[in-house]
Design a protein around this motif. Structure first.
Motif, short mmCIF file in Angstrom:
data_model
loop_
_atom_site.label_atom_id
_atom_site.label_comp_id
_atom_site.label_asym_id
_atom_site.label_seq_id
_atom_site.Cartn_x
_atom_site.Cartn_y
_atom_site.Cartn_z
N PHE A 198 35.79 50.11 -29.50
CA PHE A 198 36.87 51.09 -29.59
C PHE A 198 37.54 51.30 -28.25
CE2 PHE A 198 38.21 55.53 -29.08
CZ PHE A 198 39.00 55.75 -30.20
N GLY A 199 36.73 51.28 -27.18
CA GLY A 199 37.28 51.48 -25.85
C GLY A 199 37.06 52.88 -25.32
N TRP A 200 35.81 53.35 -25.42
CA TRP A 200 35.48 54.68 -24.92
C TRP A 200 35.70 54.74 -23.41
CZ3 TRP A 200 34.21 58.63 -28.11
CH2 TRP A 200 33.72 59.81 -27.53
N GLU A 201 36.48 55.72 -22.97
CA GLU A 201 36.77 55.95 -21.55
C GLU A 201 37.72 54.93 -20.94
OE1 GLU A 201 35.98 58.46 -19.64
OE2 GLU A 201 34.11 59.37 -20.27
N VAL A 202 38.34 54.06 -21.75
CA VAL A 202 39.32 53.13 -21.20
C VAL A 202 40.59 53.15 -22.05
CG1 VAL A 202 37.54 51.60 -20.26
CG2 VAL A 202 38.51 51.11 -22.51
N ARG A 203 41.67 52.72 -21.46
CA ARG A 203 42.93 52.64 -22.18
C ARG A 203 42.89 51.49 -23.18
NH1 ARG A 203 47.30 55.32 -19.89
NH2 ARG A 203 46.72 56.54 -18.03
N GLN A 204 43.72 51.59 -24.20
CA GLN A 204 43.72 50.57 -25.25
C GLN A 204 43.98 49.18 -24.68
OE1 GLN A 204 45.86 51.63 -28.81
NE2 GLN A 204 46.39 49.52 -29.26
N GLU A 205 44.91 49.08 -23.72
CA GLU A 205 45.23 47.78 -23.16
C GLU A 205 44.10 47.20 -22.31
OE1 GLU A 205 47.40 50.87 -20.50
OE2 GLU A 205 46.90 50.59 -22.63
N ASP A 206 43.12 48.05 -21.94
CA ASP A 206 41.99 47.58 -21.14
C ASP A 206 40.78 47.19 -21.97
OD1 ASP A 206 43.30 47.88 -18.70
OD2 ASP A 206 42.72 49.98 -18.50
#
Length: 279
Positions: free
Chosen positions: A40-48
């Protein structure tokens, strides 16, 4: 909405990804990335997230088709939930490849025992909605901010490897963990869909000799026997730590992890994307 300053967009299907078409557009190679809060990308931006970084790498290399990575991951999903989603809905998205994120920290013991009647309503919400797992995790972090991290066990991780996975390679727990993975692999193979299992290690495994690579070895052996592609990030992460300054991969936030000793930061996601891109 904004979550701790990070923009989070959830599409009309309930996932943190762009809108996508079904049927799949002609000339598109579609990767369905299934998982929990790591994917999902917990604590990061979607693009990262590693999915979006992988998408950019593949499209930069090839102009003959368009690569599309769908982030079909929800915080707190278990392997069983991911199997249910894939078999009931995900395969209808017409993926060319299914990428399954396995998180050693909580995917092995995170399935939990049967619930009592008092817990039944909450379990139903957990199993049948996208929103409830995310809401409960948010509530825990708000509580931790108000009363201190010691009220949330997840913010004070146990130090024993046995708290995360069986140290016995013959434990029957491995059969329980593998069963839904095998179901997903068989369903994909029957439809000619490439199926890849991607395993994220615990932060402790990177620098502690008492946290062996039992999960990676057991799951890797089973994947090989079943003809399932298997990607182990532990050697990649360890190499990055060895190349860095001493102690760079230790602590609550470190070289590769954003928080809670399990969620990769942008660099951790980048290493996953680069590793996948050469498979």
């Amino acid at each position: 909405y904004l979550w701790e300053g990070i923009p989070v967009h959830i599409n009309s299907r309930g996932f943190r990804t762009e809108e996508f078409a079904v049927p799949k557009p002609v000339g598109t190679y579609r990767i369905l990335n299934v998982g929990d809060s790591v994917a999902f990308g917990w604590e990061v931006r979607q693009e990262d997230t590693y999915g979006k970084q992988l998408e950019r790498i593949l499209n930069a290399r090839n102009d003959r088709c368009r690569y599309e990575v769908i982030n079909a991951a929800v915080p707190a999903w278990t392997i069983e939930m991911e199997r249910n989603f894939l078999l009931q809905e995900g395969l209808d998205y017409q993926p060319d490849m299914v990428l399954l994120d396995i998180t050693v920290v909580n995917d092995i013991y995170g399935r939990g025992p049967a619930v009592s009647e008092r817990q039944a309503l909450f379990q139903w919400l957990r199993d049948h909605t996208y929103f409830w797992p995310f809401l409960t995790i948010q509530a825990r972090f708000l509580l931790a901010k108000k009363r201190g991290p010691e009220v949330i066990p997840a913010l004070n991780p146990p130090r024993s490897a046995a708290a995360y996975y069986p140290l016995d390679e013959d434990s029957p727990i491995w059969d329980e963990v593998w069963a839904p993975i095998a179901e997903m692999g068989q369903a994909c193979q029957q439809q000619g869909i490439r199926f890849v299992v991607l395993v994220f290690p615990t932060a402790f495994q990177l620098h502690s000799a008492v946290h062996p690579d039992v999960p990676q070895r057991v799951l890797g052996q089973r994947a090989a026997a079943a003809g399932i592609e298997f990607v182990d990030l532990l050697p990649v992460y360890r190499q990055a730590c060895n190349d860095a300054a001493p102690g760079a991969c230790e602590g609550y936030e470190n070289l590769l992890f954003a928080d809670v000793w399990m969620h990769p930061n942008p660099l951790g996601h980048q290493l996953a994307a680069e590793t996948l891109s050469v498979r």
